[in-house]
Design an enzyme around this catalytic site. Structure first.
Site, short mmCIF file in Angstrom:
data_model
loop_
_atom_site.label_atom_id
_atom_site.label_comp_id
_atom_site.label_asym_id
_atom_site.label_seq_id
_atom_site.Cartn_x
_atom_site.Cartn_y
_atom_site.Cartn_z
N TRP A 36 -33.06 -27.36 37.13
CA TRP A 36 -33.85 -28.43 36.52
C TRP A 36 -35.19 -28.64 37.23
O TRP A 36 -36.23 -28.78 36.60
CB TRP A 36 -33.05 -29.72 36.51
CG TRP A 36 -33.80 -30.89 35.94
CD1 TRP A 36 -34.37 -31.92 36.62
CD2 TRP A 36 -34.09 -31.13 34.56
NE1 TRP A 36 -34.98 -32.80 35.76
CE2 TRP A 36 -34.82 -32.33 34.49
CE3 TRP A 36 -33.79 -30.45 33.37
CZ2 TRP A 36 -35.26 -32.87 33.27
CZ3 TRP A 36 -34.23 -30.98 32.17
CH2 TRP A 36 -34.95 -32.17 32.12
N ASN A 37 -35.17 -28.63 38.55
CA ASN A 37 -36.39 -28.90 39.30
C ASN A 37 -37.43 -27.80 39.17
O ASN A 37 -38.62 -28.04 39.38
CB ASN A 37 -36.07 -29.11 40.79
CG ASN A 37 -35.33 -30.41 41.04
OD1 ASN A 37 -35.33 -31.30 40.18
ND2 ASN A 37 -34.70 -30.53 42.18
N TRP B 258 -19.64 -28.24 37.40
CA TRP B 258 -20.88 -28.67 38.05
C TRP B 258 -20.60 -30.02 38.69
O TRP B 258 -20.40 -31.00 38.01
CB TRP B 258 -22.03 -28.79 37.05
CG TRP B 258 -23.27 -29.22 37.77
CD1 TRP B 258 -23.66 -30.51 38.03
CD2 TRP B 258 -24.24 -28.38 38.38
NE1 TRP B 258 -24.82 -30.51 38.75
CE2 TRP B 258 -25.21 -29.22 38.99
CE3 TRP B 258 -24.40 -26.99 38.49
CZ2 TRP B 258 -26.30 -28.74 39.68
CZ3 TRP B 258 -25.49 -26.51 39.17
CH2 TRP B 258 -26.44 -27.37 39.75
N GLY C 283 -33.46 -20.64 39.09
CA GLY C 283 -33.93 -21.64 38.13
C GLY C 283 -33.49 -23.03 38.52
O GLY C 283 -33.65 -23.46 39.65
N TYR D 224 -22.47 -31.60 29.45
CA TYR D 224 -22.53 -32.88 30.15
C TYR D 224 -23.94 -33.43 30.04
O TYR D 224 -24.80 -32.81 29.39
CB TYR D 224 -22.10 -32.74 31.61
CG TYR D 224 -22.54 -31.47 32.30
CD1 TYR D 224 -23.86 -31.29 32.72
CD2 TYR D 224 -21.65 -30.42 32.51
CE1 TYR D 224 -24.26 -30.13 33.35
CE2 TYR D 224 -22.04 -29.25 33.14
CZ TYR D 224 -23.35 -29.10 33.55
OH TYR D 224 -23.76 -27.94 34.17
N GLU E 1 -34.37 -23.88 32.45
CA GLU E 1 -34.20 -25.16 31.75
C GLU E 1 -35.55 -25.69 31.28
O GLU E 1 -36.25 -26.35 32.04
CB GLU E 1 -33.51 -26.17 32.67
CG GLU E 1 -32.13 -25.72 33.12
CD GLU E 1 -31.34 -26.79 33.83
OE1 GLU E 1 -31.67 -27.99 33.71
OE2 GLU E 1 -30.37 -26.45 34.51
N TYR E 2 -35.90 -25.43 30.03
CA TYR E 2 -35.22 -24.65 29.00
C TYR E 2 -36.28 -23.89 28.21
O TYR E 2 -37.43 -24.36 28.12
CB TYR E 2 -34.44 -25.55 28.02
CG TYR E 2 -33.33 -26.33 28.66
CD1 TYR E 2 -32.08 -25.77 28.83
CD2 TYR E 2 -33.55 -27.63 29.09
CE1 TYR E 2 -31.04 -26.50 29.41
CE2 TYR E 2 -32.54 -28.35 29.67
CZ TYR E 2 -31.28 -27.79 29.84
OH TYR E 2 -30.28 -28.50 30.42
#
Length: 486
Positions: free
Chosen positions: A111-112, A370, A109, A219, A152-153
């Site tokens: 973000w991209n 992270w 997975g 974060y 996400e997500y």
């Protein structure tokens, strides 16, 4: 008879204490951003740079999925050996040779990857089966210990099925759990942190049944695209925040309160902390506090090369070499730095330690970082490598060794690119803080740093294989471009 029973009882007590101590050891889940292999100079990070003593779990990021739900590489050249590839996955799983107790986790997975493909996969029983089967095949083929789901997500972004994602995500985890239990595999997930986002995506009591660990990404609570400056990961609310409940705040304490109240077992909750900062461009340099108007993303680091983002390894050098006004928010318990119209929110060892100690009162399972390639992994700014990761380990009460018995002597991981002493560093005289070529050879160079006593001390560093130090450009370069003739 009494003596024998007493001895047996003593042995049993010792064994019980040992098992209890092991069972109660806090986890340190380290995410490893594989794309850092393509960074230049001192930002380049390979498997050899990983310090296996500082993590209980290391997560390999990221693989993705195709339209059939099958797990696939997003960078075959990096991941696999075919077509003269870097064979990075095999190198990664070989880390167990250094530390057999490590859990090596494959992440899918990120973000991209977005949400759409995962929304479609989770809604279809056949695609879910393809996902689970292919994930197990890769895990077993290469020797991973488990899987980390980083969708996400659910029900956000480019989701296809919207609110149905919530139940579909739970069903996916249920089916994964059933199959993973047959093979003794670990299952975890990276999840959104604050209530305003997490409440849209998860049935927390339901997903908690099926996950071994839940890595809460505490974060990016203020990002550089925002209209005002703000902290990346504040522990508590600031003085200017309105009076609202903790669980509605974008703060670490609010995140912990929300997830625990919603039914996440503390023994499964992993608090995610950042090893990077966000940079802002102030609209008015004179108005430079928390909540000041921002004109958008600020400066980028030399290695990550992304406006609005800076790794700690990039920032710590900048703060040492340039004049910055470093401030500490006593309410939020985090630092920030100001220089003209530049504004940076970040974490240091002090702020990370404060968050860990606060979180420990809830008896959570541990901390997630992270990500390790943005820590000062070479120890450029301090005598030890990975200063932020080390601070977290210490705050958790984990026993770790220093990376050096003396300045410039690497001991904890001889295969990593840490300071070396193959040449006597005393022969080199530092004139100022900074990087300098080694007059005796091109494949190494010096970084001059101030010791605790205020003296300038040289640290000998080595370039990756087949590269030379380029003094003009200040990074390791190809020999024909480095202009080194030592």
């Amino acid at each position: 008879m009494f003596k024998m029973n007493s001895f047996v009882l003593f042995v049993l007590c010792v064994i019980s204490l040992a098992v209890y101590a092991k069972a109660n050891e806090k986890h340190v889940v380290c995410y490893y951003g594989t794309w850092a292999a393509y960074r230049n100079g001192l930002g380049k990070f390979d498997v050899d740079n990983i310090n296996t003593d500082l993590c209980t779990h290391i997560v390999y990021t990221f693989l993705g999925i195709n339209t059939r739900g099958t797990v696939v590489s997003l960078d075959p050249y990096l991941d696999y050996p075919e077509n003269w590839g870097k064979d990075n996955i095999r190198k990664f799983v070989a880390l167990k040779d250094q530390n057999p107790n490590l859990k090596l986790i494959l992440a899918v997975g990120g973000w991209n990857e977005g949400s759409a493909k995962y929304s479609i996969m989770a809604a279809n029983p056949k695609l879910r089966k393809n996902f689970i089967t292919s994930a197990i095949q890769i895990i077993q083929k290469y020797g991973f210990d488990g899987l980390n789901i980083d969708w996400e997500y659910p029900n956000r972004g480019d989701s296809v099925f919207g609110q149905d994602d919530i139940d579909n995500y739970t069903q996916l985890l249920k089916e994964l759990r059933e199959e993973f239990d047959k093979h003794g595999l670990h299952l975890s997930a990276a999840v959104a942190s604050v209530k305003s986002m997490a409440s849209l995506s998860y049935d927390i009591p339901a997903i908690s049944q099926y996950l071994d660990l839940i890595n809460v990404m505490s974060y990016d609570m203020s990002v550089a695209s925002g209209r005002v400056t703000g902290h990346n990961s504040p522990l508590h609310k600031g003085e200017k925040d309105v009076v609202i409940s903790k669980e509605n705040l974008k703060t670490v304490d609010g995140v912990l309160e929300y997830w625990l109240k919603q039914g996440c077992p503390p023994e499964k909750l992993i608090l995610g902390l950042p090893l990077y900062g966000h940079t802002f461009k102030l609209s008015d340099p004179k108005n430079n506090g928390v909540g000041a108007l921002s004109a958008g993303p600020g400066i980028s680091g030399p290695y990550t090369a992304t406006n609005g983002f800076i790794g700690f390894n990039e920032l710590c050098v900048k703060l040492r070499k340039e004049t910055w006004n470093i401030k500490y928010d006593n309410s939020s318990k985090v630092p920030y730095a100001v220089q003209g119209n530049n504004w940076i929110s970040y974490d240091d060892a002090k702020s990370l330690t404060a968050k860990v100690k606060y979180a420990l009162q809830f008896n959570i399972a541990g901390i997630m970082l992270w990500s390790i390639e943005t820590d000062d992994f070479l120890g450029i700014c301090q005598s030890d490598d990975y200063p932020l990761s080390r601070a977290v380990n210490i705050a958790l009460g984990r026993s770790i060794e220093s990376s050096s018995t003396a300045l410039g002597t690497s001991t904890s991981n001889p295969t990593s690119s840490k300071p070396s002493t193959t040449a006597p560093i005393q022969e080199f005289i530092c004139k100022d803080i900074g990087f300098y070529s080694n007059p005796k050879e091109c494949s190494s160079y010096y970084y001059c740093v101030k010791s605790a006593g205020g003296n300038l001390v040289p640290k000998l560093l080595r370039c990756p294989n087949n590269l030379y130090w380029d003094q003009e450009n200040q990074f390791c370069n190809y020999p024909d471009q480095a202009n080194c003739y030592a």
